[in-house]
Design a protein around this motif. Structure first.
Motif, PDB file in Angstrom:
ATOM      1  N   VAL A 169       0.811  -1.204   0.000  1.00 12.45           N
ATOM      2  CA  VAL A 169       0.000   0.000   0.000  1.00 12.45           C
ATOM      3  C   VAL A 169       0.852   1.265   0.000  1.00 12.45           C
ATOM      4  CG1 VAL A 169      -0.244   0.419   2.475  1.00 12.45           C
ATOM      5  CG2 VAL A 169      -2.176   0.838   0.957  1.00 12.45           C
ATOM      6  N   ASN A 170       2.100   1.168   0.422  1.00 17.55           N
ATOM      7  CA  ASN A 170       2.986   2.331   0.409  1.00 17.55           C
ATOM      8  C   ASN A 170       3.889   2.360  -0.814  1.00 17.55           C
ATOM      9  OD1 ASN A 170       2.070   3.291   2.858  1.00 17.55           O
ATOM     10  ND2 ASN A 170       3.431   1.940   4.016  1.00 17.55           N
ATOM     11  N   ASN A 175       9.383   4.438  14.547  1.00 16.11           N
ATOM     12  CA  ASN A 175       8.152   4.121  13.822  1.00 16.11           C
ATOM     13  C   ASN A 175       6.928   4.722  14.514  1.00 16.11           C
ATOM     14  OD1 ASN A 175       6.534   3.081  11.804  1.00 16.11           O
ATOM     15  ND2 ASN A 175       6.345   1.073  12.756  1.00 16.11           N
ATOM     16  N   ARG A 176       6.915   6.044  14.601  1.00 13.23           N
ATOM     17  CA  ARG A 176       5.788   6.759  15.188  1.00 13.23           C
ATOM     18  C   ARG A 176       5.646   8.104  14.500  1.00 13.23           C
ATOM     19  NH1 ARG A 176       8.777   7.428  21.053  1.00 13.23           N
ATOM     20  NH2 ARG A 176      10.379   8.931  20.406  1.00 13.23           N
ATOM     21  N   ASN A 183      -3.936  27.213  19.689  1.00 11.20           N
ATOM     22  CA  ASN A 183      -5.051  26.329  20.027  1.00 11.20           C
ATOM     23  C   ASN A 183      -4.978  24.993  19.301  1.00 11.20           C
ATOM     24  OD1 ASN A 183      -6.455  28.036  21.847  1.00 11.20           O
ATOM     25  ND2 ASN A 183      -7.136  29.274  20.115  1.00 11.20           N
ATOM     26  N   SER A 184      -3.803  24.636  18.818  1.00 12.75           N
ATOM     27  CA  SER A 184      -3.656  23.356  18.131  1.00 12.75           C
ATOM     28  C   SER A 184      -3.707  22.197  19.121  1.00 12.75           C
ATOM     29  CB  SER A 184      -2.330  23.306  17.365  1.00 12.75           C
ATOM     30  OG  SER A 184      -2.271  24.307  16.377  1.00 12.75           O
ATOM     31  N   SER A 185      -4.030  21.019  18.597  1.00 12.77           N
ATOM     32  CA  SER A 185      -3.932  19.774  19.368  1.00 12.77           C
ATOM     33  C   SER A 185      -2.827  18.932  18.749  1.00 12.77           C
ATOM     34  CB  SER A 185      -5.254  19.012  19.334  1.00 12.77           C
ATOM     35  OG  SER A 185      -6.276  19.743  19.996  1.00 12.77           O
ATOM     36  N   ILE A 186      -2.032  18.306  19.587  1.00 10.36           N
ATOM     37  CA  ILE A 186      -0.893  17.504  19.140  1.00 10.36           C
ATOM     38  C   ILE A 186      -1.104  16.077  19.630  1.00 10.36           C
ATOM     39  CG2 ILE A 186       1.611  17.275  19.132  1.00 10.36           C
ATOM     40  CD1 ILE A 186       1.804  20.204  19.980  1.00 10.36           C
ATOM     41  N   ILE A 187      -1.111  15.123  18.703  1.00 13.31           N
ATOM     42  CA  ILE A 187      -1.323  13.728  19.071  1.00 13.31           C
ATOM     43  C   ILE A 187      -0.188  12.867  18.546  1.00 13.31           C
ATOM     44  CG2 ILE A 187      -3.839  13.927  19.184  1.00 13.31           C
ATOM     45  CD1 ILE A 187      -4.016  12.703  16.430  1.00 13.31           C
ATOM     46  N   LEU A 188       0.078  11.792  19.264  1.00 12.49           N
ATOM     47  CA  LEU A 188       1.098  10.829  18.895  1.00 12.49           C
ATOM     48  C   LEU A 188       0.396   9.565  18.411  1.00 12.49           C
ATOM     49  CD1 LEU A 188       4.118   9.879  18.894  1.00 12.49           C
ATOM     50  CD2 LEU A 188       3.700   9.033  21.219  1.00 12.49           C
ATOM     51  N   LEU A 189       0.771   9.075  17.232  1.00 15.76           N
ATOM     52  CA  LEU A 189       0.189   7.876  16.637  1.00 15.76           C
ATOM     53  C   LEU A 189       1.268   6.811  16.506  1.00 15.76           C
ATOM     54  CD1 LEU A 189      -1.890   9.624  13.822  1.00 15.76           C
ATOM     55  CD2 LEU A 189      -2.734   8.811  16.035  1.00 15.76           C
ATOM     56  N   GLU A 190       0.989   5.622  17.029  1.00 13.55           N
ATOM     57  CA  GLU A 190       1.947   4.526  17.007  1.00 13.55           C
ATOM     58  C   GLU A 190       1.264   3.257  16.503  1.00 13.55           C
ATOM     59  OE1 GLU A 190       4.820   4.918  20.685  1.00 13.55           O
ATOM     60  OE2 GLU A 190       2.768   5.386  21.325  1.00 13.55           O
ATOM     61  N   PRO A 191       2.028   2.349  15.900  1.00 15.04           N
ATOM     62  CA  PRO A 191       1.430   1.070  15.475  1.00 15.04           C
ATOM     63  C   PRO A 191       1.049   0.233  16.682  1.00 15.04           C
ATOM     64  CG  PRO A 191       3.802   1.045  15.149  1.00 15.04           C
ATOM     65  CD  PRO A 191       3.448   2.452  15.547  1.00 15.04           C
ATOM     66  N   GLY A 239       2.905   3.962   7.185  1.00 18.79           N
ATOM     67  CA  GLY A 239       3.778   2.950   7.778  1.00 18.79           C
ATOM     68  C   GLY A 239       3.360   2.516   9.162  1.00 18.79           C
ATOM     69  N   LEU A 240       2.389   3.208   9.768  1.00 16.50           N
ATOM     70  CA  LEU A 240       1.930   2.861  11.111  1.00 16.50           C
ATOM     71  C   LEU A 240       0.816   1.825  11.101  1.00 16.50           C
ATOM     72  CD1 LEU A 240       1.654   6.481  12.565  1.00 16.50           C
ATOM     73  CD2 LEU A 240       3.615   4.950  12.665  1.00 16.50           C
ATOM     74  N   GLY A 241       0.296   1.511   9.924  1.00 22.53           N
ATOM     75  CA  GLY A 241      -0.888   0.664   9.857  1.00 22.53           C
ATOM     76  C   GLY A 241      -2.149   1.468   9.682  1.00 22.53           C
ATOM     77  N   MET A 242      -2.027   2.749   9.312  1.00 25.41           N
ATOM     78  CA  MET A 242      -3.165   3.631   9.077  1.00 25.41           C
ATOM     79  C   MET A 242      -3.161   4.072   7.613  1.00 25.41           C
ATOM     80  SD  MET A 242      -2.952   6.113  12.415  1.00 25.41           S
ATOM     81  CE  MET A 242      -4.450   6.999  11.958  1.00 25.41           C
ATOM     82  N   ILE A 243      -4.346   4.103   7.017  1.00 24.40           N
ATOM     83  CA  ILE A 243      -4.497   4.588   5.650  1.00 24.40           C
ATOM     84  C   ILE A 243      -5.535   5.704   5.658  1.00 24.40           C
ATOM     85  CG2 ILE A 243      -4.974   3.969   3.264  1.00 24.40           C
ATOM     86  CD1 ILE A 243      -4.449   1.065   4.029  1.00 24.40           C
TER      87      ILE A 243
END
Length: 699
Positions: free
Chosen positions: A33-34, A145-146, A237-245, A282-286
């Motif tokens: 997919v990548n 890998n995040r 006023n931004s939000s910051i999130i961390l996404l991991e597999p 690459g995290l498992g998200m599309i």
């Protein structure tokens, strides 16, 4: 709930589209997919097919458009003092320090990040993170890998796949649940079997004070070069999130079956809507573009949520008892998940009474259960299987063969609930709203102290009568009837007053409402299999490693003389009981009386209504030694209380027997020497000769 597409593709024939895609395009695996060449070839192929389409003659006179209330603010004379940047105002500071100058540049630079700026900030497409925007507001640390993602207010990220989300700063919302900084990490699951999840940015409670604070937050998760790029997308006023597999025993176990290996990938109908080659893939998200709408809430849907949340937050006598009903495929389960998640923003727990045998939320199918929900539900039912506080194994996906046992089981569960609990309770019901199914709904409203009845329908019509208090005064149930009235009742007050509860109506408006999904993994029997497989995945080791086939696990050995064996859904002669139950799913139940044996196996003549503590696979029976061989994830301390095994009509998924690795020789429980030409071969369907009330007078 089905996936809702944009209006531009609403009238396309998905039947021919899917068939053409299968002929012309090989399936794309998740590993590819990548891959840019694969993506480029797909896009080129799609573009060529579009060019070859014949031109369509358009109407000369344009259709008059309906006025859009979202744009009314710009025409009503309201003057905006600040330009809008992706749903968030570009802020100003009074002082002229270096930090304030930097922050001004960063906030203004959001306009140049490839994202549109418009007065219409509520437009989902303009708030969707896709394409070039994802490269500006997301940065990935390849070593760990995040990915760190910056979101503005009302921006959304709709995706397929799975991930672990941690909020580093600000707030985001998923399926009604608000995730804030300082909270634990949450697992998000967006498989092809259900509507894709969306992450929505919310307005932060407090504003970032300086550039150093933002840089300090990112320092732990990104290298310096990536931090510098991402700082340009951050406003106060931004939000910051961390996404991991994320990988769990459940996901590893499910993906070990060939038919389920692509469960968390894109369905064929969404291939052209995928946003590929981004820091998230690459995290498992599309990520998905704006043509895939995700969860669609109608106006009545939002009104019902707001009303119920206000009631649960307010001071009311007793706990709110909310009964949710409606026909099949109208979105009851999704509405309940969103309602529970929203309530968990304000209360520590929500009680849940399961009344839908076919599409259970927390257990395998065929169960009625009562439990307390303390964690948000951020995925479909098979991703949050858990052990209820109280459970009764009915053994079938429908109750039409024994309505009395169904109602008595629900009453038994309700009596086990503490009457002093103040947490709100939600009652889920079946999609059977015709004939006897509708009569059962009438009984449930009369038996339980319901405070609110939420009734979902679609297409602008009610699929059954509205269950209002006035209607209930004269309606007949299966076990209950309206109070008998005499001529004297007109002059006296002897008749019973009507039940007082609020009736809330919801019109579901998502695409495909009222019809079962036809794509892979979307049929009801497939979703029941997913829940059962997810339950059996608890047998796997929690540590990362290879999946262990079920036939390689050591079973418990249980003597015939200490445990009774019964069948819930049909009559089986004692000589055939072992043949019927071997290799089957059984409920592990606890009878009130002690099992008495005279040296042989104990069989029950009828199905009891008794507590169930879990489920097991009866993988074998040793007649010589008098032993049952049982696989179950139930704790041994709980198993000591079990003295009954109940066999129901819930069968094991075929993949358990046919596709598990490591089987040498002939597969157990499976035979190919079988002829459907024989009389009586195949499934026996019994005609009861009953005419449903809804069909009376139709002949």
């Amino acid at each position: 709930m089905k996936v809702n597409k944009h209006a531009e593709v609403k009238h396309k024939s998905h039947k021919w589209k899917d068939a053409k895609g299968k002929r012309c395009r090989p399936p794309v695996s998740f590993s590819n997919v990548n891959s840019s060449p694969v993506v480029i070839s797909m896009v080129k192929e799609h573009q060529e097919s579009v060019r070859k389409k014949p031109s369509v003659k358009r109407l000369k006179n344009k259709v008059k458009s309906v006025s859009n209330h979202k744009n009314s603010s710009s025409e009503s004379g309201i003057k905006k003092t600040h330009a809008q940047a992706n749903g968030s105002s570009v802020f100003t500071m009074d002082n002229d320090s270096d930090d304030s100058q930097d922050w001004k540049e960063y906030s203004q630079s959001v306009h140049g990040n490839g994202m549109e700026t418009s007065d219409n900030t509520e437009d989902v497409r303009r708030g969707r993170l896709e394409g070039e925007a994802l490269h500006h507001c997301a940065q990935r640390d390849d070593r760990e890998n995040r990915t760190v993602l910056v979101m503005q207010k009302d921006q959304t990220l709709c995706f397929r796949g799975k991930c672990l989300l941690t909020c580093l700063y600000g707030r985001v919302e998923v399926m009604g649940f608000t995730i804030e900084e300082g909270q634990q990490s949450y697992s998000l699951f967006s498989p092809a079997s259900h509507c894709p999840l969306s992450i929505r940015g919310l307005e932060s409670i407090r504003a970032l004070e300086s550039r150093n604070e933002a840089s300090h937050i990112l320092q732990k998760y990104l290298p310096q070069a990536s931090r510098k790029k991402l700082l340009k997308s951050i406003t106060t006023n931004s939000s910051i999130i961390l996404l991991e597999p994320i990988e769990t025993p459940m996901t590893r176990f499910l993906s070990s079956f060939p038919d389920l290996s692509e469960l968390f990938n894109l369905p064929m109908t969404e291939l052209m809507s995928a946003v590929l080659d981004t820091p998230l893939n690459g995290l498992g998200m599309i990520p998905l573009d704006s043509y895939i709408e995700g969860l669609k809430m109608s106006k009545s849907y939002r009104h019902a949520l707001n009303t119920l949340v206000s009631v649960c937050k307010g001071d009311v006598d007793g706990c709110p008892v909310i009964l949710v009903c409606g026909t099949k495929n109208v979105g009851k389960s999704t509405f309940i998940r969103v309602l529970i998640n929203t309530l968990l923003n304000y209360t520590a727990s929500v009680d849940y009474l399961e009344g839908d045998l076919g599409q259970t939320e927390f257990t395998p199918a065929g169960c009625l259960s009562l439990l307390t929900v303390r964690e948000p539900l951020l995925g479909p039912p098979f991703t949050h299987q858990q052990t209820p506080d109280h459970m009764i194994y009915y053994g079938q996906s429908s109750c039409n063969s024994d309505l009395d046992r169904y109602m008595e089981s629900l009453k038994s569960l309700w009596c086990r609930r503490s009457q002093t609990r103040e947490a709100p309770i939600i009652i889920n019901t079946m999609g059977w709203v015709k004939g006897f199914g509708f009569k059962l709904l009438v009984d449930m409203i009369r038996f339980f102290p319901v405070s609110h009845v939420v009734q979902l329908s679609h297409s602008g019509v009610n699929q059954c009568p509205a269950l209002t208090p006035d209607f209930l005064r004269t309606a007949d149930g299966f076990q209950t009837h309206p109070p008998a009235q005499t001529a004297l009742d007109e002059f006296t007050e002897s008749h019973s007053p009507p039940r007082i509860y609020s009736h809330i109506s919801i019109q579901a408006e998502f695409q495909g409402v009222g019809s079962q999904g036809t794509a892979k993994h979307q049929r009801s029997n497939e979703q029941r299999n997913l829940s059962l497989l997810a339950y059996l995945s608890q047998l796997q080791c929690p540590d990362p490693g290879p999946v262990r086939p079920l036939h390689s696990l050591t079973p418990y050995q249980v003597p015939h003389t200490v445990i009774a064996l019964g069948v819930t859904h049909c009559d089986v002669v004692p000589s055939h009981m072992f043949h019927a139950s071997s290799g089957s799913l059984v409920g592990l139940c606890c009878l009130a009386e002690k099992v008495a044996s005279k040296g042989g196996p104990v069989f029950l003549s009828q199905a009891p209504i008794c507590p169930c503590v879990g489920f097991g696979l009866l993988r074998g029976i040793d007649m010589a030694r008098g032993l049952y061989f049982l696989l179950t994830p139930v704790d041994p301390s709980v198993l000591r209380k079990v003295n009954c095994l109940l066999l129901g009509a819930i069968s094991m998924p075929s993949c358990i027997f046919t596709t598990q690795p490591g089987i040498d020789g002939e597969m157990p429980y499976i035979t190919t020497d079988y002829s459907f030409d024989l009389t009586g071969a195949g499934k026996l369907r019994v005609f009861k000769g009953m005419t449903r009330p809804s069909q009376v007078g139709m002949q």
